[in-house]
Design a protein around this motif. Structure first.
Motif, PDB file in Angstrom:
ATOM      1  N   PHE A   1      39.288  15.011  21.841  1.00 32.40           N
ATOM      2  CA  PHE A   1      39.060  15.708  23.103  1.00 32.40           C
ATOM      3  C   PHE A   1      37.861  16.632  23.032  1.00 32.40           C
ATOM      4  O   PHE A   1      37.107  16.754  23.986  1.00 32.40           O
ATOM      5  CB  PHE A   1      40.299  16.538  23.490  1.00 32.40           C
ATOM      6  CG  PHE A   1      41.382  15.735  24.145  1.00 32.40           C
ATOM      7  CD1 PHE A   1      41.836  14.570  23.572  1.00 32.40           C
ATOM      8  CD2 PHE A   1      41.943  16.151  25.337  1.00 32.40           C
ATOM      9  CE1 PHE A   1      42.837  13.828  24.164  1.00 32.40           C
ATOM     10  CE2 PHE A   1      42.947  15.418  25.949  1.00 32.40           C
ATOM     11  CZ  PHE A   1      43.391  14.247  25.356  1.00 32.40           C
TER      12      PHE A   1
ATOM     13  N   ILE B   1      42.270  22.843  21.015  1.00 27.09           N
ATOM     14  CA  ILE B   1      41.059  22.257  21.611  1.00 27.09           C
ATOM     15  C   ILE B   1      40.030  23.330  21.997  1.00 27.09           C
ATOM     16  O   ILE B   1      38.857  23.184  21.664  1.00 27.09           O
ATOM     17  CB  ILE B   1      41.422  21.377  22.833  1.00 27.09           C
ATOM     18  CG1 ILE B   1      42.018  20.063  22.350  1.00 27.09           C
ATOM     19  CG2 ILE B   1      40.196  21.087  23.677  1.00 27.09           C
ATOM     20  CD1 ILE B   1      42.587  19.212  23.461  1.00 27.09           C
ATOM     21  N   PRO B   2      40.426  24.424  22.666  1.00 27.51           N
ATOM     22  CA  PRO B   2      39.401  25.402  23.045  1.00 27.51           C
ATOM     23  C   PRO B   2      38.603  25.932  21.855  1.00 27.51           C
ATOM     24  O   PRO B   2      37.380  25.968  21.899  1.00 27.51           O
ATOM     25  CB  PRO B   2      40.206  26.523  23.705  1.00 27.51           C
ATOM     26  CG  PRO B   2      41.439  25.881  24.174  1.00 27.51           C
ATOM     27  CD  PRO B   2      41.744  24.809  23.194  1.00 27.51           C
TER      28      PRO B   2
ATOM     29  N   PRO C   1      33.544  15.210  22.703  1.00 24.79           N
ATOM     30  CA  PRO C   1      32.776  14.947  23.923  1.00 24.79           C
ATOM     31  C   PRO C   1      32.568  16.205  24.753  1.00 24.79           C
ATOM     32  O   PRO C   1      31.473  16.435  25.272  1.00 24.79           O
ATOM     33  CB  PRO C   1      33.647  13.947  24.694  1.00 24.79           C
ATOM     34  CG  PRO C   1      34.657  13.468  23.750  1.00 24.79           C
ATOM     35  CD  PRO C   1      34.796  14.444  22.655  1.00 24.79           C
ATOM     36  N   GLY C   2      33.613  17.017  24.866  1.00 26.88           N
ATOM     37  CA  GLY C   2      33.503  18.240  25.650  1.00 26.88           C
ATOM     38  C   GLY C   2      32.438  19.164  25.097  1.00 26.88           C
ATOM     39  O   GLY C   2      31.604  19.702  25.829  1.00 26.88           O
TER      40      GLY C   2
ATOM     41  N   LEU D   1      36.383  23.209  20.422  1.00 28.21           N
ATOM     42  CA  LEU D   1      35.258  22.950  21.321  1.00 28.21           C
ATOM     43  C   LEU D   1      34.197  24.043  21.160  1.00 28.21           C
ATOM     44  O   LEU D   1      33.000  23.763  21.091  1.00 28.21           O
ATOM     45  CB  LEU D   1      35.774  22.908  22.755  1.00 28.21           C
ATOM     46  CG  LEU D   1      34.960  22.141  23.785  1.00 28.21           C
ATOM     47  CD1 LEU D   1      35.847  21.687  24.913  1.00 28.21           C
ATOM     48  CD2 LEU D   1      33.837  22.971  24.331  1.00 28.21           C
ATOM     49  N   TYR D   2      34.668  25.268  21.063  1.00 25.44           N
ATOM     50  CA  TYR D   2      33.730  26.380  20.950  1.00 25.44           C
ATOM     51  C   TYR D   2      32.946  26.324  19.640  1.00 25.44           C
ATOM     52  O   TYR D   2      31.735  26.513  19.601  1.00 25.44           O
ATOM     53  CB  TYR D   2      34.495  27.700  21.071  1.00 25.44           C
ATOM     54  CG  TYR D   2      33.588  28.878  21.163  1.00 25.44           C
ATOM     55  CD1 TYR D   2      32.673  28.971  22.207  1.00 25.44           C
ATOM     56  CD2 TYR D   2      33.603  29.870  20.204  1.00 25.44           C
ATOM     57  CE1 TYR D   2      31.823  30.031  22.299  1.00 25.44           C
ATOM     58  CE2 TYR D   2      32.750  30.943  20.296  1.00 25.44           C
ATOM     59  CZ  TYR D   2      31.858  31.019  21.342  1.00 25.44           C
ATOM     60  OH  TYR D   2      31.009  32.073  21.430  1.00 25.44           O
TER      61      TYR D   2
END
Lengths: 411, 404
Positions: free
Chosen positions: B216, B279-280, B219-220, B283-284
Motif C-alpha cells: 500500500f 501504513i501512514p 505506490p502512495g 508512507l512517510y
C-alpha cells in the motif's frame, strides 16, 4: 488574423494524467485509512452522545428453549421464550418448530399458535425486558423417551425486533456531564500533563546525554548502541512485567537492595503508592523512549560539520563553551521537533500505564480513562466521550505542531 | 569557579564523587553476583576517594603511586572502613574479590580521568576535560546498568523456580549445574501453554502486516514524493496527522464493529487492522527517501518508453532497497510488539499472538518464571533481528522520518 501560440491555461492533459495516476496510487492507502481511521473517529463522536453500555452492544433478542416433560397423558412440550436484555423490549417475537412424525399434538393449541402439517408457528407478541413466556403444548406418543429425543433434535427458530441503542435516535449529553463531573476529571488531566511533560523532557534529556556519550568512535560503539536500543525495541509487555518483578514490594530485587543498603527500613510499594506510582510510570516512560531521542540526536550530531569545532578550538573555546554555543544551537531544530512528536505520543500512550498499574494509585491518564470507562465501568458512551476530549487536545497540539514543523522542515 | 580550578581541589572533588559512583556500582554488582549483602559507605567513599584523587594528582600517575593507592583502598575496604561495607554473611573470598575489583577499577579509571590534572592552577580547558571524562564514565555505567539490569532480571527469573525467587531476591546468580533443567519453564510454555502456536501466529501476522503495508505505502509514497497533483501538501500533512491519532481512541469503535461483524477472535481481523496503523508511518518514511533519489534516472527511464509503474518497479524500488529494509524492519517490530489491539480483540487461545499470550500468563495461578520466560520468548527474536540489521534500522528511522 495571425496565429500566435497561446500558452495552455488551466491543466494540460499531461498534468491531468499525472494527477489521475497519483490519486490512483494513493487510493488503496486513502480507502483503508478512511475505513479504519476516519470512520472509527466519526463513530466515536456518534457513540459519545449515546447512552450505551457494554451490554447494549448486542441488541436485545428473544431466546427460546424447548423441553419435553411428563409421560403418558401428561406428555407435553414446553417452549420458554426469554428476552436477552434485562431492560429493553423485544417486539414481534415469533418462533417456529417442526413437530416430529412420531408424536401427535393433542388438546387445543395455545393462543397465537398454529399448526400446518408438522410445522408449528407461535406468535408471542412483545416481551418486556427480563421477562419470559412459557408455551405448553400437549403431546401423545407411543414411546415417551423416543418422542423426547425426536422433539428436541430439531432446534426451534425464533425471530423478533429489538431496538438497538447504537442506531436509534436517542441522544444524550450525560456522558460528557459524567466525565466532566467533579474533581476526578481535573485529577486525570493533571496526571496526564505531569506524565506527558516530564516523560517527554526526561526522555529528551537522557537521550541527549546518551547521544553525547556515543558520539565518538571507539571499539564496541556499535554494540553499545544496539544495547541502548533494547528498551525501545523489546515488546512493551515484556519490559513492563520485568519492571513489575524487579520492583515488587514483597520479593523484588530493588526493594531488597534498598533495604540492605539502609536507604529504607520497610519495603516500598513502587507501583502502588501515591504519588510514587506516577513518578515510577514516568520514569518507565523515560527509560523506554530515551533510545528514540538518542537515535535522532546522534544522527543529527554526526552530520554537524567538524570544521566548526576546529575553528572553535583555534579560538580557544572550552569544551562546555563548544557544547553550549555550537552543538546546542545546531541541535535545537531536531530537539524541538522531537519534543513536539514525543509530547503528542506520550500524551497518547496507553499500554505502558495500563500494564504497570492499570491506572490505579493516581496514575490514570486520559487514555487509560477511556479503557476504564468503557470496559471496567462498562459504559462505552462515557469512554467515547473521553476519547472525544483526547481528540480535541490532539487537534490543538497538531495545529501548534504544523505551525512549527513547517518552519523547521519546510514540509 | 576559580577556587575549584586548582589541581588538588579538582582531584579531590572528582576523586570523591567518582569513588561514590564506583562504590555503589561495585556494591550492587557484588550483591547481585553473590546474594550476600554489600553496601556502599557514602562518607568513607567521599573521604577515601578525595585522598586517592589528591594522591594521584600530587604524586603523579606512575605505577608505584597507582599500586600504592590500590593497596590502600584494598586495605581499608577489608578493614571494614572502606568505600564498600560487607555484611556479616559475606564470605572472605567475596569480600576480597569485591575490594580488589573496586581498587583496580578506581586506579585504572582515575588514571584516565585525572590525566591532565597537575598541582596548581588549571586552565579552563583542562578542568572541563576532566569533568567531561568523569561524566562520560558515569554515563557509561548508568546507561549500561539501566538497560542491562531489567533485561538480566527477565532472563534470570525465567531460569529459576518459585522458592529460589522468594528466598533471596538479591541473588542474581544462575545455577548452571542444573544443565538443561534450567530451561524447564520454556519447555512447559511450549508444551502446556501453546507458545509454539502463539509464536507462529505472531510471525504470520507480522510478515503479512509488512507485506500489506509495503504494497500500500510504496505506490502512495511515490505519488506524494514524485507526482504533481492538487492536494499533495494536504495529503502529506494528513499522513502525519493520522499517525498521531491514539490507538485507544480507534480501538473502541473497532472493538464494537468487530463484535458486531464477528471479526473479533480472528487472525483475519487483526491482519486487516495492523497494516492500517503502520501504513501512514511507512508512507512517510518512504516518501522522504524517494525524494532524496535522483530524479534524472527515472526521467531517463520515462524517455526510453517505460510507463510510470514500470519506472517504479524497475528503477525506484531497486534503488531504495535499504529504505525498504528499514521500513520493513520497523513495521515488523510494531506488529510483533503490538499489545492493545491483540488484547482487546483476541479471546480464543488458539488465535493468540505472543503479546496476548504473555498477558494471559499474568495471573496469580501461573508462576512468575513462566511469565518471564514468555517475555524472553517474545523479546529474543525481535532483538536478534534488530541487532543483526541495526545498521538499516538506525539509518532508515533517522533519515526517512525526520530529516535535518
Amino acid at each position: 488574423m495571425s496565429m500566435t501560440p497561446i500558452p495552455p491555461t488551466g491543466t494540460t492533459p499531461l498534468a491531468r494524467r499525472e494527477a489521475r495516476l497519483a490519486w490512483g496510487l494513493l487510493a488503496p492507502t486513502l480507502i483503508s485509512v478512511a475505513l479504519v481511521v476516519v470512520l472509527p473517529l466519526l463513530a466515536i463522536f456518534w457513540i459519545s452522545v449515546k447512552p450505551i453500555g457494554l451490554a447494549d452492544l448486542r441488541p436485545p433478542a428473544p431466546i427460546v428453549r424447548e423441553a419435553v416433560r411428563g409421560e403418558g397423558e401428561d406428555l407435553r412440550v414446553e417452549y420458554r421464550v426469554r428476552n436477552s436484555s434485562q431492560d429493553q423490549v423485544v417486539t414481534d417475537v415469533v418462533f417456529t418448530d417442526v413437530i416430529p412424525d412420531s408424536v401427535t399434538v393433542t388438546g387445543d393449541l395455545p393462543e397465537g399458535c398454529a399448526l400446518s402439517g408438522d410445522a408449528l408457528r407461535c406468535e408471542v407478541g412483545s416481551l418486556e425486558g427480563g421477562y419470559n413466556e412459557r408455551i405448553i403444548i400437549g403431546l401423545r406418543a407411543a414411546d415417551a423417551d423416543a418422542a423426547e429425543d425426536a422433539a428436541e433434535a430439531g432446534e426451534p427458530e425464533v425471530s423478533g425486533t429489538g431496538d438497538n441503542v447504537l442506531t436509534n435516535d436517542t441522544f444524550t449529553l450525560e456522558n460528557f456531564a459524567r466525565i466532566f463531573d467533579g474533581s476526578e476529571f481535573w485529577g486525570v488531566l493533571g496526571v496526564t500533563l505531569f506524565y506527558t511533560v516530564f516523560g517527554t523532557v526526561g526522555a529528551l534529556g537522557v537521550g541527549l546525554f546518551a547521544a553525547m556519550l556515543l558520539n565518538k568512535s571507539f571499539r564496541g560503539q556499535g554494540i553499545l548502541r544496539g544495547l541502548y536500543l533494547f528498551p525501545y525495541v523489546a515488546p512493551v509487555i515484556a519490559v513492563a512485567f520485568s519492571w513489575l518483578i524487579l520492583f515488587d514490594p514483597f520479593s523484588g530485587s530493588a526493594n531488597a537492595l534498598l533495604v540492605q543498603m539502609g536507604v529504607t527500613d520497610e519495603t516500598i510499594n513502587f507501583f502502588g503508592d501515591r504519588p510514587l506510582a506516577l513518578i515510577m510510570v514516568t520514569v518507565f516512560e523515560i527509560w523506554r523512549y530515551f533510545p528514540l531521542s538518542f537515535l535522532f540526536i546522534l544522527a543529527r550530531m554526526q552530520s554537524i560539520d567538524t570544521d566548526m569545532y576546529e575553528a572553535a578550538d583555534m579560538d580557544g573555546a572550552s569544551p562546555f563553551q563548544k557544547f553550549w554555543y555550537l552543538s546546542l544551537p545546531m541541535l535545537l531544530g531536531i530537539l524541538s521537533v522531537l519534543f513536539l512528536l514525543r509530547f503528542i505520543w506520550t500524551f497518547n500512550k496507553f499500554d505502558d500505564i495500563f500494564l504497570l498499574t492499570g491506572g490505579n494509585a493516581g496514575t490514570r491518564t486520559l487514555t487509560v480513562n477511556v479503557y476504564e470507562q468503557a470496559f471496567a465501568i462498562s459504559n462505552i458512551g462515557a469512554g467515547a466521550a473521553v476519547a472525544v476530549v483526547i481528540f480535541g487536545c490532539l487537534l490543538l497540539f497538531s495545529v501548534l505542531f504544523f505551525r512549527f514543523i513547517s518552519r523547521e522542515e519546510g514540509l | 569557579m576559580n577556587a575549584i580550578r586548582k589541581g588538588y581541589v579538582t582531584g579531590a572533588l572528582i576523586g570523591a564523587v567518582w569513588m561514590v559512583v564506583l562504590a555503589v556500582t561495585v556494591a550492587v554488582a557484588m550483591s547481585f553476583a553473590t546474594g550476600a549483602p554489600f553496601r556502599p559507605g557514602m562518607l568513607w567513599s567521599l573521604l577515601w576517594g578525595a585522598l586517592a584523587g589528591v594522591a594521584v594528582v600530587g604524586l603523579g600517575r606512575a605505577l608505584p603511586v597507582l599500586a600504592g593507592v590500590a593497596l590502600a583502598v584494598l586495605a581499608v575496604t577489608l578493614a571494614g572502613i572502606g568505600p564498600i561495607l560487607a555484611g556479616p554473611d559475606a564470605g572472605v573470598v567475596a569480600r576480597l574479590v569485591g575490594a580488589a575489583i573496586l581498587a583496580a577499577a578506581l586506579v585504572w579509571s582515575l588514571r584516565g580521568i585525572l590525566e591532565e590534572i597537575r598541582p596548581g592552577a588549571l586552565t579552563r580547558h583542562e578542568f572541563e576535560e576532566a569533568v567531561i571524562r568523569f561524566l562520560t564514565g558515569t554515563g557509561y555505567i548508568f546507561f549500561t546498568a539501566i538497560v542491562a539490569i531489567p533485561f538480566y532480571v527477565m532472563v534470570m527469573t525465567s531460569l529459576k523456580n518459585q522458592s529460589e525467587l522468594i528466598q533471596n531476591p538479591l541473588d542474581f546468580s544462575i545455577d548452571l549445574s542444573q544443565g538443561w533443567d534450567l530451561f524447564r519453564s520454556y519447555a512447559e510454555l511450549f508444551g502446556q501453554f501453546n507458545f509454539g502456536t502463539y509464536l507462529l501466529n505472531s510471525f504470520i501476522i507480522s510478515v503479512l502486516t509488512v507485506a500489506i503495508t509495503l504494497a500500500f505505502s510504496v505506490p502512495g509514497a511515490y505519488a506524494v514524493a514524485r507526482l504533481r497533483f492538487r492536494g499533495r501538501a494536504g495529503i502529506s500533512r494528513s499522513i502525519l496527522l493520522i499517525y498521531m491519532v491514539p490507538m485507544i481512541v480507534l480501538a473502541l469503535p473497532i472493538y464494537i464493529a468487530f463484535s458486531m461483524t464477528g471479526l473479533r477472535n480472528s487472525i483475519l481481523g487483526i491482519v486487516m487492522i495492523y497494516p492500517v496503523t503502520t501504513i501512514p508511518v511507512a508512507l512517510y518514511m518512504l516518501q522522504g527517501y524517494f525524494r532524496g533519489l535522483p530524479g534524472e534516472v527515472e526521467e531517463a527511464g520515462l524517455m526510453d518508453g517505460l510507463s510510470r509503474l514500470q519506472v517504479i518497479w524497475k528503477i525506484t524500488l531497486p534503488l531504495s532497497l535499504p529504505a525498504l529494509a528499514s521500513v520493513s524492519l520497523y513495521v515488523f517490530m510494531i506488529a510483533w510488539n503490538e499489545f492493545l489491539l491483540a488484547f482487546m480483540l483476541l479471546d480464543d487461545p488458539s488465535k493468540f499472538t505472543l503479546t496476548r499470550g504473555i498477558a494471559s500468563l499474568n495471573s496469580s495461578e501461573v508462576p512468575r518464571q513462566h511469565l518471564m520466560a514468555g517475555a524472553v520468548i517474545a523479546t529474543v527474536p525481535i532483538m536478534a533481528l534488530f541487532l543483526g540489521l541495526e545498521r538499516f534500522m538506525t539509518k532508515g528511522l533517522t533519515a526517512g522520518s525526520v530529516k535535518g
